[in-house]
Design a protein around this motif. Structure first.
Motif: not given
Length: 404
Positions: A188-199, A222-224, A234-237
């Motif tokens: 909602x803040x306009x940011x794109x959130x991306x999982x990058x392996x362990x980040x 991190x995946x989903x 929320x990250x699917x580890x």
């Protein structure tokens, strides 16, 4: 049974079983509409399943044009978007299940050099219809580490990323470790959130990349990913067998797992505040619901194809072990013996690395890792023994020549 034959059969079955962790390549697609209906992909199938508000599991859409969908995006009207695996087409699926082509990449009459969604590359769509995605370059390295924004006209603009690595920055100064087995979500803040392996990385509209959470402290793989209205992530580890909640300050807490979660690949939020988890590996697919109080229930569960598992397992490690059986019965002598066994051990090492490296074991196969290592050590010891016997045979031959 002859002990030699018994050993070869046991080794064949054991290593075939150990091969199965490398077979899974599940998608992370799971979304929930405003009515609380859950939609999710099924690994290895060209369909999208649906769980309605009453808990009934049905096939929402099954179409060969989907070509093994991996990721799902849903808009306010309940339309679902997914990308085909190998043709660069994004499909829009209406709530009644009808499919229309939303976007496609095409270059001339030949195959396009860059495809969206290739091999499960992540993507998402903003309310204005812009697509954010990694793009796979078929002429170079398939797995890219760059994020593009594609507007409605089809123009792809590099947003962030360059060579593989981990570095915050803007545009091409930023580096991502791996964006292939990952997911994207807009907050909602306009940011794109991306999982990058362990980040977990954030990307601003102007391409500035920052790291929200470091895997060394919290995340295994991190995946989903999904973001709520308060910018909690929320990250699917996947490798950690749990789902994490990361607040805007980067603090992480476990909201599900690892006791009931085995291979979480996707996560979604419902209008009722419940968390929905796509838990998938080659042994089956489950959809779990986590209530606000932390109670975990299974909404749907069905197994994978036993025939498919068996066939691919045999191809992965079974066939090389057939060579082991043949060599065990008809082993060549001397230097040829050493060369053959050394080559075979190298092949087994590579196979086992692929089998256990990228994909974490499921709740069943995590106990097989020790056996896999034991088999590796066994074959290394066999190669060493063959080498020593070859040297010993060569020395005896020299002694015989000298004596004569």
């Amino acid at each position: 049974m002859d002990p030699k034959r018994l050993f070869t059969v046991a080794a064949f079955l054991l290593c075939t079983l150990c091969a199965t962790p490398a077979l899974a390549h599940p998608g992370s697609g799971i979304v929930v509409d405003r009515h609380g209906q859950v939609y999710f992909v099924v690994p290895g199938q060209s369909c999208i399943m649906k769980i309605d508000a009453e808990g009934r599991l049905t096939t929402f859409v099954s179409d060969d044009r989907l070509r093994l969908p991996h990721h799902l995006v849903i808009d306010e009207e309940g339309n679902i978007y997914t990308a085909s695996d190998n043709d660069g087409i994004v499909w829009r699926i209406s709530p009644d299940g009808s499919m229309t082509r939303f976007f496609s990449i095409s270059v001339g009459g030949g195959r396009p050099p860059m495809l969206l969604g290739m091999g499960g590359d992540p993507f998402t769509i903003d309310p204005a219809g812009n697509i954010y995605s990694t793009l796979s370059n078929l002429q170079q390295n398939r797995f890219q580490h760059r994020i593009f924004r594609i507007d409605s006209s089809g123009e792809a603009i590099l947003l962030a990323g360059s060579n593989p690595g981990y570095a915050d920055g803007r545009g091409s100064d930023a580096q991502f470790g791996s964006l292939h087995y990952s997911s994207m979500a807009l907050g909602p803040d306009g940011l794109l959130y991306v999982t990058d392996r362990a980040h977990v990385r954030t990307v601003t509209p102007d391409g500035s990349v920052s790291t929200l959470a470091m895997g060394d402290a919290e995340i295994s793989w991190g995946w989903g990913i999904v973001v709520d209205g308060e910018s909690n992530v929320y990250v699917a580890d996947y490798r950690g067998r749990r789902v994490l909640k990361i607040d805007p300050d980067g603090r992480a807490t476990t909201v599900a797992g690892p006791a009931r979660v085995f291979a979480p690949v996707g996560v979604a939020l419902g209008p009722d505040g419940n968390i929905y988890i796509l838990d998938a590996d080659i042994f089956g697919t489950r959809v779990l619901k986590v209530s606000a109080g932390g109670n975990v229930t299974t909404l749907a569960a069905f197994g994978g194809s036993a025939i498919q598992i068996a066939l691919i397992s045999v191809l992965t490690l079974g066939l090389p072990l057939l060579l082991v059986i043949w060599l065990w019965q008809r082993a060549p002598r001397g230097v040829a013996n050493t060369i053959v066994w050394s080559t075979l051990v190298g092949l087994i090492v590579v196979m086992l690395w692929f089998a256990g490296g990228a994909m974490p074991p499921s709740h069943l196969l995590r106990h097989v890792r020790l056996l896999r290592h034991f088999v590796l050590i066994l074959f290394i010891a066999t190669a060493v023994r063959s080498f020593l016997r070859a040297r010993e045979a060569g020395g005896e031959k020299n002694d015989a020549v000298t004596a004569s």
